[in-house]
Design a protein around this motif. Sequence first.
Motif, PDB file in Angstrom:
ATOM      1  N   THR A 210       4.440   7.358  -7.581  1.00 19.88           N
ATOM      2  CA  THR A 210       2.925   7.748  -7.453  1.00 19.88           C
ATOM      3  C   THR A 210       2.447   8.338  -8.725  1.00 19.88           C
TER       4      THR A 210
ATOM      5  N   ARG B  65     -10.235  11.993  -5.245  1.00 18.38           N
ATOM      6  CA  ARG B  65      -9.799  10.593  -5.130  1.00 18.38           C
ATOM      7  C   ARG B  65      -9.558  10.536  -3.529  1.00 18.38           C
ATOM      8  N   ALA B  66      -9.186  11.271  -2.915  1.00 18.47           N
ATOM      9  CA  ALA B  66      -8.831  11.202  -1.465  1.00 18.47           C
ATOM     10  C   ALA B  66     -10.241  11.084  -0.586  1.00 18.47           C
ATOM     11  N   GLN B  67     -11.296  11.814  -1.195  1.00 20.86           N
ATOM     12  CA  GLN B  67     -12.702  11.759  -0.364  1.00 20.86           C
ATOM     13  C   GLN B  67     -13.043  10.025  -0.657  1.00 20.86           C
ATOM     14  N   VAL B  68     -12.901   9.670  -1.929  1.00 23.37           N
ATOM     15  CA  VAL B  68     -13.515   8.328  -2.005  1.00 23.37           C
ATOM     16  C   VAL B  68     -12.519   7.266  -1.352  1.00 23.37           C
ATOM     17  N   GLU B  69     -11.294   7.408  -1.330  1.00 15.20           N
ATOM     18  CA  GLU B  69     -10.389   6.577  -0.713  1.00 15.20           C
ATOM     19  C   GLU B  69     -10.820   6.599   0.945  1.00 15.20           C
ATOM     20  N   GLU B  70     -11.437   7.706   1.464  1.00 15.44           N
ATOM     21  CA  GLU B  70     -11.557   7.867   2.958  1.00 15.44           C
ATOM     22  C   GLU B  70     -12.976   7.051   3.089  1.00 15.44           C
TER      23      GLU B  70
ATOM     24  N   ASP C  68       0.707  -1.169   0.161  1.00 18.95           N
ATOM     25  CA  ASP C  68      -0.136   0.024  -0.009  1.00 18.95           C
ATOM     26  C   ASP C  68       0.935   1.274   0.073  1.00 18.95           C
ATOM     27  N   ARG C  69      -0.021   2.392  -0.081  1.00 10.35           N
ATOM     28  CA  ARG C  69       0.892   3.552  -0.299  1.00 10.35           C
ATOM     29  C   ARG C  69       1.705   4.141   0.859  1.00 10.35           C
TER      30      ARG C  69
ATOM     31  N   ALA D 162      -2.493  11.544  -7.181  1.00 10.81           N
ATOM     32  CA  ALA D 162      -2.732  10.701  -5.882  1.00 10.81           C
ATOM     33  C   ALA D 162      -2.781  11.459  -4.709  1.00 10.81           C
TER      34      ALA D 162
ATOM     35  N   ASN E 119      -3.069  12.545  -0.552  1.00 14.23           N
ATOM     36  CA  ASN E 119      -2.417  12.389   0.417  1.00 14.23           C
ATOM     37  C   ASN E 119      -0.965  12.109   0.448  1.00 14.23           C
TER      38      ASN E 119
END
Length: 177
Positions: A94, A153-158, A76-77, A98, A100
């Motif tokens: 990355t 993308r950050a919102q969806v990842e969260e 993972d990142r 991307a 965060n």
Amino acid sequence: MVSALPEGIAAGDYTTSAEDKPALAVTEATAKAWGGRDVTAAARNCDKLKVGGVKNGPRPDAIGTCKVPRPREYPDRATLFAAVRAGDVNAAWTSTAAPNIPTELLMLSDRTSLIRAENVVPLYRRNELNEAQVLALNEVAGVLDTAALADMRAQVEEGTDPGLVAGAFLDENPLGD
């Protein structure tokens, strides 16, 4: 690209200011040792590259004339970025959109386009959208930028529902105005 699409699939306008192209993240010390904050510095130090990447993540085979070594894979990142900070690898693959990226790492710029851009292009089924819908889809290309793409993308990842994220973007950027 359009000629490679399957029968019945069309492409809308691509975004010129929203891209999600592969990028290298390094520490400040690495950038200083390489003599720059651009991917040209990585290419000049090709023999010193120890690259890491997330499985199935972005990973070009070359930066200009530098053939990039096969990256060490991380699950993972977070683990990848920890490996960069610890010095296990000196660069992390990355992407420009991307979410965060740790603040103690910097993403090398690519002013000379040594890494090919990957602009966002909407695809849709022909004859499924009316003219107004196609125009609205193409209008998104004019307002979407890399920062907005990374934020979504950050919102969806969260864990935020993708439909809610898209709806919020459209609320902030009404189409047809």
